[in-house]
Design an enzyme around this catalytic site. Structure first.
Site, PDB file in Angstrom:
ATOM      1  N   HIS A  15     -22.115 -10.305  -8.868  1.00 55.54           N
ATOM      2  CA  HIS A  15     -22.723  -9.774  -7.627  1.00 55.54           C
ATOM      3  C   HIS A  15     -21.645  -9.707  -6.555  1.00 55.54           C
ATOM      4  CE1 HIS A  15     -26.239  -9.442  -4.685  1.00 55.54           C
ATOM      5  NE2 HIS A  15     -25.153  -9.383  -3.945  1.00 55.54           N
ATOM      6  N   HIS A  17     -19.785  -7.235  -3.153  1.00 58.04           N
ATOM      7  CA  HIS A  17     -19.721  -6.092  -2.240  1.00 58.04           C
ATOM      8  C   HIS A  17     -18.256  -5.706  -2.050  1.00 58.04           C
ATOM      9  CE1 HIS A  17     -23.962  -6.490  -1.120  1.00 58.04           C
ATOM     10  NE2 HIS A  17     -23.738  -7.770  -1.334  1.00 58.04           N
ATOM     11  N   LEU A  18     -17.915  -4.485  -2.454  1.00 59.46           N
ATOM     12  CA  LEU A  18     -16.522  -4.028  -2.317  1.00 59.46           C
ATOM     13  C   LEU A  18     -16.332  -3.041  -1.172  1.00 59.46           C
ATOM     14  CD1 LEU A  18     -15.253  -3.523  -5.991  1.00 59.46           C
ATOM     15  CD2 LEU A  18     -14.503  -5.238  -4.329  1.00 59.46           C
ATOM     16  N   ARG A  19     -17.452  -2.576  -0.591  1.00 59.08           N
ATOM     17  CA  ARG A  19     -17.376  -1.559   0.481  1.00 59.08           C
ATOM     18  C   ARG A  19     -16.689  -0.289  -0.037  1.00 59.08           C
ATOM     19  NH1 ARG A  19     -21.171  -4.787   2.246  1.00 59.08           N
ATOM     20  NH2 ARG A  19     -20.534  -6.443   3.642  1.00 59.08           N
ATOM     21  N   ASN A  43     -24.897  -0.905  -1.768  1.00 61.22           N
ATOM     22  CA  ASN A  43     -25.384  -0.738  -0.386  1.00 61.22           C
ATOM     23  C   ASN A  43     -24.310  -0.179   0.542  1.00 61.22           C
ATOM     24  OD1 ASN A  43     -24.009  -3.242  -0.495  1.00 61.22           O
ATOM     25  ND2 ASN A  43     -25.153  -4.070   1.241  1.00 61.22           N
ATOM     26  N   LYS A 101     -30.500  -1.939  -8.327  1.00 66.41           N
ATOM     27  CA  LYS A 101     -30.666  -2.992  -7.322  1.00 66.41           C
ATOM     28  C   LYS A 101     -31.855  -2.699  -6.413  1.00 66.41           C
ATOM     29  CE  LYS A 101     -29.713  -6.570  -4.759  1.00 66.41           C
ATOM     30  NZ  LYS A 101     -28.556  -6.919  -3.971  1.00 66.41           N
ATOM     31  N   HIS A 138     -32.980  -8.473  -4.594  1.00 59.80           N
ATOM     32  CA  HIS A 138     -32.777  -9.247  -3.369  1.00 59.80           C
ATOM     33  C   HIS A 138     -34.139  -9.837  -3.060  1.00 59.80           C
ATOM     34  CE1 HIS A 138     -30.739 -10.077   0.591  1.00 59.80           C
ATOM     35  NE2 HIS A 138     -31.996 -10.408   0.817  1.00 59.80           N
ATOM     36  N   HIS A 176     -28.384 -14.117  -5.846  1.00 61.03           N
ATOM     37  CA  HIS A 176     -27.994 -15.103  -4.827  1.00 61.03           C
ATOM     38  C   HIS A 176     -29.155 -16.013  -4.432  1.00 61.03           C
ATOM     39  CE1 HIS A 176     -29.678 -11.913  -2.394  1.00 61.03           C
ATOM     40  NE2 HIS A 176     -28.591 -11.189  -2.382  1.00 61.03           N
ATOM     41  N   ASP A 249     -21.408 -12.723  -4.229  1.00 59.72           N
ATOM     42  CA  ASP A 249     -21.977 -12.049  -3.051  1.00 59.72           C
ATOM     43  C   ASP A 249     -20.954 -12.005  -1.910  1.00 59.72           C
ATOM     44  OD1 ASP A 249     -23.836 -10.616  -1.596  1.00 59.72           O
ATOM     45  OD2 ASP A 249     -24.917 -12.385  -0.896  1.00 59.72           O
ATOM     46  N   HIS A 253     -17.115  -8.331   6.385  1.00 57.71           N
ATOM     47  CA  HIS A 253     -17.453  -7.584   7.601  1.00 57.71           C
ATOM     48  C   HIS A 253     -16.289  -7.752   8.564  1.00 57.71           C
ATOM     49  CE1 HIS A 253     -21.715  -6.721   6.831  1.00 57.71           C
ATOM     50  NE2 HIS A 253     -21.778  -7.912   6.254  1.00 57.71           N
ATOM     51  N   ALA A 265     -24.814 -10.048   8.466  1.00 62.28           N
ATOM     52  CA  ALA A 265     -24.919 -11.095   7.451  1.00 62.28           C
ATOM     53  C   ALA A 265     -23.855 -10.900   6.384  1.00 62.28           C
ATOM     54  CB  ALA A 265     -26.302 -11.044   6.803  1.00 62.28           C
TER      55      ALA A 265
END
Ligand code: NCD
Ligand code: ZN
Length: 350
Positions: A15, A17-19, A43, A101, A138, A176, A249, A253, A265
């Site tokens: 899980h 987030h690589l953007r 996302n 997802k 989620h 998560h 996760d 940011h 978050a």
């Protein structure tokens, strides 16, 4: 005797987030130096909702890797109330998409396109059950009446238990997890249900949000919970139970998006993910079970081969930098400026 070296099969991050764009280029090397594969969350803005978009995103990730990196992104589709059933068949047939997802609309970063009412996507979930394409959840309600610390438990009661009854063969991962309630639900379920656990939920409880003042860099979704829940997560992760596996996760940011009146978050943990998990497992006296959690249970659930490479960690303290570059800004990593006990010293790809 205190161990000074850990050598395990190369792990995967189930899980992440690589953007995209410059932010992707800033962070991907941290993950690729540790993990052989990662499940990449969809996302983005706009979200990745089709196989064609997922394949394009996958190519951008591969193009952002440092020369010589051996890393495989595993792609996901973002479930919306407009996802056509045909997209599920296309995903199943593709080589790159491994799961879909589910975000409850409004639950977290970039989740506006998420699902408002699960019953509106039952026909899509039915196809996923039939085609054995995992649904990643989620697991939080967004009802503003529900206390933020209870939103995972209430999701399980209101939505997950009915979902399991309606689609008993659906392969699902509760992502998560943060509560004893989630641990109990997942550990009591059959093998088609699993859960990922982050390093930060193993190491921190909700006091970390308010240590001497408000700590925006420890704010994530689902929010950190009280100590009894952290202890239950650590017990589950280190129990050897195949239902539980590693998912960082890690969610970068820019600093200014967190240090503000209404901060985003997400914790950034990719810079030292294995070091954090090693610290948690050592705390539980169960370093011997790190390999199964980090490198075996995930691929076994996803029906993928276990990795052949190895990684080595040594007890060699180092100080985490105060910040890392993130696109045109910076990102404050977990434990910024603090010392970590374990260092990743070697990764072999095969
Ligand atoms: C994630 C993000 O920033 O994309 N944030 C987080 O706190 N975990 C979204 C998510 O996984 O909820
Ligand atoms: Zn996430």
């Amino acid at each position: 005797m205190t161990p000074t070296r850990i050598e395990i099969t190369r792990p995967d991050d189930w899980h992440l987030h690589l953007r995209d764009g410059d932010a992707l280029a800033s962070v991907v090397a941290h993950t690729a130096r540790q993990f052989a594969r990662a499940i990449v969350m969809p996302n983005l803005k706009p979200p990745v909702t089709t196989v064609v978009q997922a394949e394009d995103y996958r190519r951008r990730i591969l193009a952002s890797l440092p020369a010589g990196a051996r890393f495989q992104p595993l792609m996901t589709l973002y479930l919306t109330e407009n996802t056509p059933v045909e997209e599920i068949a296309r995903a199943r047939a593709s080589d790159s998409v491994v799961a879909v997802k589910y975000y409850p609309a409004g639950a977290t970063t970039n989740s506006d396109s998420g699902v408002r009412e699960l019953s509106r996507v039952y026909h899509v979930i039915e196809a996923m059950e039939r085609l054995e394409l995992p649904l990643l959840l989620h697991g939080e309600v967004t009802d503003p009446e529900i206390d933020i610390f209870d939103r995972e438990r209430v999701f399980i009661e209101r939505h997950l238990i009915p979902l399991r009854e309606r689609f008993p063969a659906l392969r699902m991962v509760l992502e998560h997890i943060t509560t004893r309630d989630a641990v109990d639900f997942v550990s009591g379920a059959p093998a088609n249900v699993a859960a990922t656990i982050t390093a930060h939920h193993l190491l921190l409880n909700r006091n970390a949000l308010f240590e001497g003042g408000i700590r925006p860099h420890n704010y994530c979704a689902p929010i950190l919970k009280r100590e009894t829940h952290r202890a239950a997560l650590l017990q589950a992760a280190t129990s050897g139970d195949v239902h539980f596996f590693l998912g960082t996760d890690s969610a970068p940011h820019p600093r200014e998006a967190k240090e503000t009146a209404c901060g985003c978050a997400g914790l950034y943990t990719a810079h030292a993910a294995l070091e954090f998990y090693a610290e948690a497992f050592e705390q539980a006296g169960r370093l011997d079970r790190l390999e199964a959690f980090a490198s075996f249970h995930g691929p076994d659930f996803y029906r993928l081969p276990r990795n052949e490479g190895r990684i080595v960690l040594e007890r060699a303290p180092w100080i985490v930098p105060d910040e890392y570059p993130l696109a045109g800004s910076t990102c404050k990593p977990m434990r910024a400026g603090e010392s970590l006990a374990w260092s990743l010293v070697e990764t072999t790809a095969s």
